[in-house]
Scaffold this motif. Structure first.
Motif, mmCIF file in Angstrom:
data_model
loop_
_atom_site.group_PDB
_atom_site.id
_atom_site.type_symbol
_atom_site.label_atom_id
_atom_site.label_comp_id
_atom_site.label_asym_id
_atom_site.label_seq_id
_atom_site.Cartn_x
_atom_site.Cartn_y
_atom_site.Cartn_z
ATOM 1 N N PRO A 66 -4.965 -22.701 -71.415
ATOM 2 C CA PRO A 66 -5.678 -21.732 -72.264
ATOM 3 C C PRO A 66 -4.888 -21.349 -73.517
ATOM 4 N N GLN A 67 -3.539 -21.358 -73.416
ATOM 5 C CA GLN A 67 -2.734 -21.030 -74.616
ATOM 6 C C GLN A 67 -2.926 -22.096 -75.701
ATOM 7 N N LEU A 68 -2.968 -23.345 -75.266
ATOM 8 C CA LEU A 68 -3.190 -24.435 -76.232
ATOM 9 C C LEU A 68 -4.594 -24.323 -76.840
ATOM 10 N N VAL A 69 -5.574 -24.031 -75.997
ATOM 11 C CA VAL A 69 -6.959 -23.907 -76.496
ATOM 12 C C VAL A 69 -7.038 -22.769 -77.513
ATOM 13 N N ASN A 70 -6.407 -21.626 -77.207
ATOM 14 C CA ASN A 70 -6.441 -20.494 -78.151
ATOM 15 C C ASN A 70 -5.754 -20.843 -79.460
ATOM 16 N N PHE A 71 -4.615 -21.544 -79.356
ATOM 17 C CA PHE A 71 -3.880 -21.950 -80.568
ATOM 18 C C PHE A 71 -4.772 -22.830 -81.460
ATOM 19 N N ILE A 72 -5.458 -23.764 -80.837
ATOM 20 C CA ILE A 72 -6.330 -24.666 -81.610
ATOM 21 C C ILE A 72 -7.523 -23.898 -82.185
ATOM 22 N N LYS A 73 -8.131 -23.062 -81.370
ATOM 23 C CA LYS A 73 -9.311 -22.288 -81.847
ATOM 24 C C LYS A 73 -8.937 -21.437 -83.068
ATOM 25 N N GLU A 74 -7.746 -20.826 -83.008
ATOM 26 C CA GLU A 74 -7.327 -19.937 -84.102
ATOM 27 C C GLU A 74 -6.916 -20.702 -85.350
ATOM 28 N N ASN A 75 -6.239 -21.824 -85.150
ATOM 29 C CA ASN A 75 -5.641 -22.524 -86.299
ATOM 30 C C ASN A 75 -6.386 -23.778 -86.745
ATOM 31 N N PHE A 76 -7.094 -24.415 -85.810
ATOM 32 C CA PHE A 76 -7.771 -25.680 -86.152
ATOM 33 C C PHE A 76 -9.183 -25.722 -85.552
ATOM 34 N N PRO A 77 -10.042 -24.757 -85.959
ATOM 35 C CA PRO A 77 -11.395 -24.738 -85.366
ATOM 36 C C PRO A 77 -12.191 -25.996 -85.706
ATOM 37 N N GLN A 78 -11.707 -26.751 -86.694
ATOM 38 C CA GLN A 78 -12.392 -27.988 -87.098
ATOM 39 C C GLN A 78 -12.005 -29.185 -86.229
ATOM 40 N N LEU A 79 -11.211 -28.946 -85.166
ATOM 41 C CA LEU A 79 -10.748 -30.061 -84.307
ATOM 42 C C LEU A 79 -11.925 -30.965 -83.926
ATOM 43 N N ASP A 80 -11.802 -32.255 -84.197
ATOM 44 C CA ASP A 80 -12.908 -33.152 -83.826
ATOM 45 C C ASP A 80 -12.459 -34.394 -83.053
ATOM 46 N N VAL A 81 -11.144 -34.544 -82.808
ATOM 47 C CA VAL A 81 -10.681 -35.692 -82.014
ATOM 48 C C VAL A 81 -9.585 -35.236 -81.055
ATOM 49 N N ILE A 82 -9.699 -35.625 -79.783
ATOM 50 C CA ILE A 82 -8.519 -35.498 -78.916
ATOM 51 C C ILE A 82 -8.170 -36.879 -78.378
ATOM 52 N N MET A 83 -6.880 -37.116 -78.315
ATOM 53 C CA MET A 83 -6.389 -38.375 -77.753
ATOM 54 C C MET A 83 -5.523 -38.003 -76.551
ATOM 55 N N PHE A 123 -11.629 -28.768 -74.110
ATOM 56 C CA PHE A 123 -11.986 -28.890 -75.534
ATOM 57 C C PHE A 123 -13.408 -29.415 -75.762
ATOM 58 N N LEU A 124 -14.148 -29.608 -74.675
ATOM 59 C CA LEU A 124 -15.459 -30.257 -74.788
ATOM 60 C C LEU A 124 -16.414 -29.518 -75.742
ATOM 61 N N LYS A 125 -16.493 -28.189 -75.582
ATOM 62 C CA LYS A 125 -17.434 -27.399 -76.414
ATOM 63 C C LYS A 125 -17.101 -27.543 -77.887
ATOM 64 N N ILE A 126 -15.786 -27.426 -78.194
ATOM 65 C CA ILE A 126 -15.344 -27.509 -79.596
ATOM 66 C C ILE A 126 -15.666 -28.901 -80.143
ATOM 67 N N LEU A 127 -15.383 -29.919 -79.340
ATOM 68 C CA LEU A 127 -15.610 -31.292 -79.800
ATOM 69 C C LEU A 127 -17.088 -31.548 -80.063
ATOM 70 N N VAL A 128 -17.941 -31.092 -79.156
ATOM 71 C CA VAL A 128 -19.382 -31.306 -79.335
ATOM 72 C C VAL A 128 -19.851 -30.572 -80.596
ATOM 73 N N ALA A 129 -19.356 -29.335 -80.783
ATOM 74 C CA ALA A 129 -19.754 -28.565 -81.965
ATOM 75 C C ALA A 129 -19.325 -29.268 -83.254
ATOM 76 N N ASN A 130 -18.250 -30.051 -83.181
ATOM 77 C CA ASN A 130 -17.724 -30.716 -84.384
ATOM 78 C C ASN A 130 -18.042 -32.205 -84.431
ATOM 79 N N ASN A 131 -19.074 -32.642 -83.682
ATOM 80 C CA ASN A 131 -19.439 -34.079 -83.686
ATOM 81 C C ASN A 131 -18.265 -34.954 -83.284
ATOM 82 N N GLY A 132 -17.601 -34.589 -82.215
ATOM 83 C CA GLY A 132 -16.263 -35.103 -81.953
ATOM 84 C C GLY A 132 -16.134 -36.401 -81.184
ATOM 85 N N LEU A 133 -14.883 -36.698 -80.930
ATOM 86 C CA LEU A 133 -14.501 -37.969 -80.314
ATOM 87 C C LEU A 133 -13.363 -37.720 -79.323
ATOM 88 N N VAL A 134 -13.485 -38.311 -78.133
ATOM 89 C CA VAL A 134 -12.390 -38.291 -77.156
ATOM 90 C C VAL A 134 -11.850 -39.702 -77.033
#
Ligand code: NAP
Length: 261
Positions: A66-83, A123-134
């Motif tokens: 959850p700390q990583l998710v919060n960090f990304i939500k706050e700083n990189f809400p545009q996240l669209d790829v996770i590897m 990160f699924l919700k964020i990725l879907v919201a941003n047309n993302g890629l896993v």
């Protein structure tokens, strides 16, 4: 079309394959965030690569996710790829009970398999919201048991099936999410395979793995079997029982050579 303009989270980004991709993605004009457990090593990589952002995180520690998710939500809400690249591999003699506590035997399951699932789901919700890629990194050794890495094989087979299921669900539930399985062969320019000679048969240069992956991304592949992973895929489909025996004999004698008289 060049792979550019994305915001990419790479777990296990301080070494080997993850670090190689982090450098390439950054060079191509993507924003790259890397994670790993070892803070000292992470800071060293951040000092050497000033465009990267880093966050200490253990994919197997559900409390820290959850700390990583919060960090990304706050700083990189545009996240669209996770590897999902974080991983370990152990050669295990299942008959050496002394070394094989359940904790040791299940560590690869917690990191390679459950870690991949936990990070992706978080990160699924964020990725879907941003047309993302896993991009899930499995292995050529997901195709058949090689004898020497009994738990590793099953974790990577699990990553394969999880990736297939996620992709099919995304289509069925009409979610804007693309799921790619990257299947590397042996890559010795890594900590994971640092014990293997670079002239080992079927070794793939990290730069070639990256080029083949970028070509696969451009061509819209769902599964990128790089280098010798193509043959391993076939070996797992055609005569898989026979190939399992052949590969296991070879790998077991490499990893656990028997004493000669
Ligand atoms: N090298 C090969 O031949 C090969 C072939 C097929 C597939 N793969 C797969 O490719 C991926 C990358 O492996 P690699 O060969 O590049 O290995 P590597 O050089 O050992 O790099 C592994 C990375 O994962 C991180 N990591 C390990 N456990 C972690 C955890 N619990 N949480 C977060 N990060 C963790 C490591 O940093 P810390 O230790 O600091 O956490 C490091 O950054 C793995 O999934 C591996 O199974 C490798």
């Amino acid at each position: 079309m060049t792979f550019t303009g994305h915001t990419i989270l790479i777990t296990g980004g301080t070494s080997g394959i993850g670090l190689g991709f982090a450098k390439k993605f950054s060079e191509l004009g993507n924003k790259v965030i890397i994670t790993a457990r070892n803070e000292k090593r992470l800071n060293q990589i951040l000092n050497e690569n000033l465009t990267f952002t880093g966050f200490v995180s253990d994919v197997a520690d559900k409390d820290s996710l959850p700390q990583l998710v919060n960090f990304i939500k706050e700083n990189f809400p545009q996240l669209d790829v996770i590897m999902n690249c974080a991983g370990i591999m152990r050669a295990i003699n299942l008959f050496e009970q002394a070394d094989n506590s359940l904790k040791v035997l299940t560590e690869e399951i917690h990191i390679n398999l459950l870690g991949t699932i936990a990070v992706t789901q978080a990160f699924l919700k964020i990725l879907v919201a941003n047309n993302g890629l896993v991009i899930n990194v499995s292995s050529g050794l997901s195709n058949l048991a090689d004898g020497a890495h009994p738990i590793y094989n099953l974790t990577k087979a699990g990553v394969h099936f999880y990736s297939d299921a996620l992709r099919e669900q995304a289509k069925y539930f009409e979610k804007t999410l693309k799921v790619i399985e990257l299947v590397p062969p042996l890559v010795t320019e890594t900590n994971l395979e640092s014990h293997t000679n670079t002239d080992a048969p079927n070794n793939m240069a990290l730069s070639d793995l990256i080029s083949e992956t970028l070509a696969g991304l451009e061509n819209g592949l769902d599964r990128i079997d790089a280098g010798f992973a193509k043959q391993l895929h076939q070996m797992g489909k055609v005569n898989s029982d026979e190939n399992t025996k052949l590969l296991s004999q070879q790998m077991l004698s490499n990893y656990f050579p028997k004493m000669k008289d």
